[in-house]
Scaffold this active site. Structure first.
Site, mmCIF file in Angstrom:
data_model
loop_
_atom_site.group_PDB
_atom_site.id
_atom_site.type_symbol
_atom_site.label_atom_id
_atom_site.label_comp_id
_atom_site.label_asym_id
_atom_site.label_seq_id
_atom_site.Cartn_x
_atom_site.Cartn_y
_atom_site.Cartn_z
ATOM 1 N N GLY A 146 23.010 29.076 26.586
ATOM 2 C CA GLY A 146 23.575 30.048 27.507
ATOM 3 C C GLY A 146 22.593 30.378 28.616
ATOM 4 O O GLY A 146 21.417 30.015 28.550
ATOM 5 N N PRO A 147 23.054 31.070 29.641
ATOM 6 C CA PRO A 147 22.183 31.429 30.766
ATOM 7 C C PRO A 147 21.111 32.426 30.342
ATOM 8 O O PRO A 147 21.194 33.033 29.271
ATOM 9 C CB PRO A 147 23.154 32.044 31.777
ATOM 10 C CG PRO A 147 24.334 32.469 30.976
ATOM 11 C CD PRO A 147 24.446 31.528 29.833
ATOM 12 N N PRO A 148 20.082 32.616 31.178
ATOM 13 C CA PRO A 148 18.997 33.551 30.831
ATOM 14 C C PRO A 148 19.499 34.987 30.677
ATOM 15 O O PRO A 148 20.393 35.427 31.383
ATOM 16 C CB PRO A 148 18.040 33.429 32.032
ATOM 17 C CG PRO A 148 18.376 32.134 32.687
ATOM 18 C CD PRO A 148 19.835 31.928 32.465
ATOM 19 N N GLY A 149 18.885 35.707 29.742
ATOM 20 C CA GLY A 149 19.138 37.138 29.612
ATOM 21 C C GLY A 149 20.354 37.536 28.818
ATOM 22 O O GLY A 149 20.711 38.715 28.790
ATOM 23 N N GLY A 173 20.618 37.209 25.530
ATOM 24 C CA GLY A 173 20.246 37.650 24.183
ATOM 25 C C GLY A 173 20.036 36.541 23.181
ATOM 26 O O GLY A 173 20.094 36.792 21.977
ATOM 27 N N LYS A 174 19.774 35.316 23.632
ATOM 28 C CA LYS A 174 19.588 34.201 22.693
ATOM 29 C C LYS A 174 18.370 34.416 21.797
ATOM 30 O O LYS A 174 18.440 34.226 20.584
ATOM 31 C CB LYS A 174 19.447 32.888 23.471
ATOM 32 C CG LYS A 174 20.619 32.539 24.353
ATOM 33 C CD LYS A 174 20.453 31.182 25.002
ATOM 34 C CE LYS A 174 19.273 31.117 25.948
ATOM 35 N NZ LYS A 174 19.397 32.011 27.109
ATOM 36 N N THR A 175 17.267 34.791 22.422
ATOM 37 C CA THR A 175 16.031 34.975 21.650
ATOM 38 C C THR A 175 16.082 36.227 20.794
ATOM 39 O O THR A 175 15.705 36.213 19.617
ATOM 40 C CB THR A 175 14.822 35.034 22.612
ATOM 41 O OG1 THR A 175 14.782 33.838 23.394
ATOM 42 C CG2 THR A 175 13.525 35.180 21.831
ATOM 43 N N SER A 204 33.124 19.819 40.428
ATOM 44 C CA SER A 204 34.218 20.766 40.217
ATOM 45 C C SER A 204 34.812 21.317 41.515
ATOM 46 O O SER A 204 35.835 21.993 41.482
ATOM 47 C CB SER A 204 33.749 21.928 39.328
ATOM 48 O OG SER A 204 32.718 22.648 39.957
ATOM 49 N N LYS A 216 33.335 31.343 35.844
ATOM 50 C CA LYS A 216 34.033 31.222 37.123
ATOM 51 C C LYS A 216 35.154 32.252 37.232
ATOM 52 O O LYS A 216 35.380 32.843 38.301
ATOM 53 C CB LYS A 216 34.588 29.806 37.281
ATOM 54 C CG LYS A 216 33.504 28.734 37.420
ATOM 55 C CD LYS A 216 34.099 27.329 37.468
ATOM 56 C CE LYS A 216 33.006 26.276 37.599
ATOM 57 N NZ LYS A 216 33.529 24.908 37.634
#
Length: 777
Positions: free
Chosen positions: A359-362, A364-366, A683, A726
């Site tokens: 997923g994109p940064p920020g 909550g992955k970590t 796209s 999108k």
């Protein structure tokens, strides 16, 4: 530091000085030794830099770390540095020097970080009678030969070399250097000036040592005669203990190590390997480098959690409560963890899953990995893979290398003290490779449940079971992850948050966290919902909430200043129309969309690393020779999509009432605004086709319609990625209709309900339907 210069006087020099511990160096001999003290390193560096000699003298007490001038013998040698090897991991040096001639310290010259001395040449003084000197010389040689015959430990080549020396003083210097005499006796011989006296002293020294050896052999023979064969092993062990005691070592260290290893209940092959290393340790001199290497290896074996593990949480409800408390949303992740716990409770044994959060940064992955460890009641280990190039970071170094140690997988388990932690491999998509190997290939074994039951670190050289570890990896994109590695992981996509989701996250998590961090209570500050929405839309542009937290923290700190200045300050209410007082002017304007139905302009949808965005594609027709101009810093894929769109419209020109000759006499200019921002991807194909057709037909494009999809030469609309992001972007801009590929219809269900009820999603499998929906014919 003042530069040290050689004084041009008769046999007097100013040199950096190195204080040697436990060894006396003689002229015309070589010595290899390690240097670690700052003063010694400074002296070596100075000598190398100035290409000068160095004075080496022995300190009187080898146990003193920083000797004073009075604690150093005045007589030493002037030496030349032959080789210096710096050890990067410790900062120490390995030095090889050649002693040139004897010297005496005349005086010490003040210097901050090292010894600098004024040295005068101190040559030996030959005896007055050459015949007497020859007699003393022969006596010394005889004493040396008798000792060499008695002591079988001496190197035969060294004995031959010393025997061949014809100069009496050179003989004394080399003979004394090859035998481990007491430092005081050896220093006394070095300080003697007269050759005859030196020869006499050496004769006495070797004769005394020879007598000691004879007595040792006599005692050993008597002891051996009193011991029968059945007691031989006991005798050898007792003799070994006596040797260790004499050397100051712990005689029971080997046995104690073996007991500790057996108490660990190690796997059979690991225990056998460890005990073998302990037996090797008993045969090695403690001063040997191999001794510390083996001891360090055994320490690693002892400290690794071969059988230690934590008990997993038994309550599924409790685990889910912890996950919900720490994070808003992320339902797929929470559902997967609860599934794992359920299966674990039913089967009582299950291999740790290999999960990959993308997923994109920020978003909550970590941080969610930390919560998973807490929910499962497991230890947590984090390893950042960003920029890792060396395969040894994963597998470790072989013990043959200086400063070798295990890889970071084993290192993390040692620190966790558990063999079933949650192990986070952060930023796995940022791995790279160079001449030291490919870390991604090394991770294939680590992240394969079929192989990681016997993971072999190069340092340990024994298998370690990683199957109980729950490995979690994170990535911003899976495009840069090698396919074999990606195939071993269960990919869970974590999409960006909607504005409403960000609002709830801010209220439930971010604001309380920042209030606590800045020492402010809710009684002193309140941020309205409208203010939070304004921060989200006007001061951040991201898929996650990292920058949102920073901006909220900035607002609260401004309030903290007021409270610190006047503790009686009334409660501050932060409203949306007052944010400029706290955060300055608005940082981000809304994405520009079509204000009116326009000819040759169409709204497209794009996905970036910070989430979705809208973009307007403009087409202008000019008289020319049929050239195609593509501007806006477009990538190769996007340029190809534009050409495919033009080719389709040109092939179907009659269908849309366009004269074929118009393509020959018209230049087509396709531009995507914000020219400084790189753009790529297929796209935008149907968006460009719609804008081009609008320009050629003169029919306007509806301002309320946005679209995304790849176009083929046959006019087919192919699926795209990032539909949720999108759609969020279109929702923020108030767009009511979105045209998407038919193949993406299944992805609409993942879009939040609040967005689906306000936007009409129209599916299209061909551009004809796209044109019918978007263009006012």
């Amino acid at each position: 530091m003042d530069e040290i210069k050689v004084i041009e006087q008769a046999e007097v020099k100013v040199l950096p000085m190195l204080a040697l511990r436990g060894k006396v160096l003689f002229p015309k001999t070589m010595l290899n030794f390690d240097v670690g003290r700052p003063a010694s390193i400074a002296a070596i560096d100075k000598a190398v830099k100035d290409n000068s000699e160095i004075f080496i003298a022995t300190q009187k007490n080898s146990f003193i770390e920083s000797p004073k001038q009075s604690e150093i013998f005045r007589v030493g040698v002037v030496a030349r540095i032959k080789q210096v090897v710096k050890i990067q991991s410790t900062g120490n040096m390995k030095v090889c020097v050649e002693a040139l001639y004897r010297g005496k310290i005349r005086k010490f010259i003040p210097e901050k970080n090292m010894f600098v001395v004024e040295v005068e040449d101190a040559p030996y003084i030959n005896g007055e009678n050459e015949i007497e000197t020859e007699v003393y010389f022969r006596m010394a040689q005889q004493a040396f030969f008798e000792y060499a015959y008695s002591d079988k430990r001496l190197n035969k080549e060294m004995i031959t070399t010393v025997s061949a020396l014809k100069d009496p003083n050179e003989f004394v210097d080399n003979a004394v250097s090859v035998v481990n005499f007491k430092d005081a006796d050896v220093q006394r011989i070095l300080e003697m000036d007269n050759t005859d006296e030196r020869l006499t002293a050496v004769s006495q020294l070797f004769s005394r040592e020879t007598e000691i050896l004879k007595i040792e052999k006599k005692i050993t023979g008597k002891v051996r005669q009193s011991i029968d064969k059945s007691q031989k092993e006991f005798y050898l062990r007792e003799q070994l203990k006596a040797i260790h005691t004499e050397l100051g070592d712990d005689p029971d260290e080997g046995e104690e190590l073996i007991n500790k290893l057996k108490a660990k209940n190690l796997p059979k092959d690991v225990e056998e390997k460890s005990i073998k290393e302990v037996k090797r340790l008993d045969k090695i001199n403690p001063s040997s480098p191999d001794y510390s290497i083996i001891l360090n290896y055994l320490d690693w074996i002892k400290e690794l959690p071969w059988n230690e593990q934590t008990e997993d949480t038994e309550s599924l409800v409790e685990a889910k409560e912890i996950l919900d408390k720490d994070h808003f949303g992320l339902e797929k992740v929470k559902e997967r963890i609860v599934e794992y716990l359920a299966v674990l409770h039913l089967t009582k044994q299950i291999k740790g899953p290999i999960l990959c959060f993308v997923g994109p940064p920020g978003v909550g992955k970590t941080s969610v990995a930390t919560s998973i460890a807490r929910a499962l009641n497991r230890k947590f280990v984090r390893m950042s893979l960003g920029g890792v190039k060396d395969e040894a970071e994963i597998r470790g170094h072989r013990r043959t290398y200086v400063g070798a140690m295990p890889g970071r997988i084993i290192y993390g388990l040692k620190n966790a003290k558990s063999n079933n932690p949650v192990f986070l491999l952060d930023e796995i998509d940022k791995l790279s490779s160079d001449i030291h190997g490919d870390p991604a290939s090394a991770l294939l074994e680590v992240l394969d449940p079929e192989q990681n039951t016997s993971f072999r670190d190069r340092y340990l050289e024994v298998p370690f079971d990683l199957s109980k570890v729950m490995f979690i990896t994170t990535a911003n994109s899976i495009d840069t992850i090698p396919n074999p590695l990606l195939d071993r992981m269960e990919v869970i996509e974590i999409n960006g948050y909607t504005n409403e989701e960000k609002l709830q996250i801010a209220k439930q998590y971010l604001i309380p966290k920042q209030l606590k961090a800045n020492g402010i209570t809710e009684k002193k500050v309140e941020i309205t919902d409208d203010a939070i929405r304004e921060i989200i839309s006007g001061y951040t542009m991201e898929a996650g909430v990292r920058n949102l937290e920073r901006e909220i923290g900035s607002v609260i700190r401004k309030v903290a200043v007021k409270v610190a200045e006047n503790p009686r300050t009334r409660k501050q209410t932060v409203k949306d129309n007052e944010l400029d007082k706290y955060l300055g002017v608005r940082k981000y304007l809304k994405d520009k969309t079509l204000e009116n139905d326009e000819v040759g302009a169409c709204t497209g949808l794009a996905w970036t690393s910070v989430g979705g965005t809208t973009l307007t594609i403009e087409v202008s027709l000019m008289k020319g020779k049929g050239e195609i101009l593509l501007t806006g810093k477009l990538g190769d894929v996007m340029k190809e999509s534009a050409r495919a769109a033009i080719s389709y419209i040109r092939a179907h020109a009659k269908k849309y009432g366009i004269d074929d000759e118009k393509f020959e006499t018209t230049d087509i200019h396709v531009h995507v605004p914000e020219g400084a921002t790189p753009k790529d991807g297929p796209s935008a194909g149907i968006t460009m086709a719609t804008a081009i057709l609008s320009a050629f037909t003169g029919k306007p494009v509806k301002k309320s319609v946005a679209m995304t999809g790849e176009i083929t030469l046959r006019g087919k609309v192919l699926p795209i990625g990032g539909l949720k992001e999108k759609a969020l972007a279109a929702y923020r801009q108030g767009i009511k209709t979105i045209i998407i590929p038919t193949a993406n219809k299944k992805d609409v269900s993942e879009i939040p309900q609040e967005i689906r009820k306000d936007i009409n999603f129209i599916t299209a499998d061909s551009v004809e339907k796209v044109f019918e929906t978007a263009i006012k014919f």
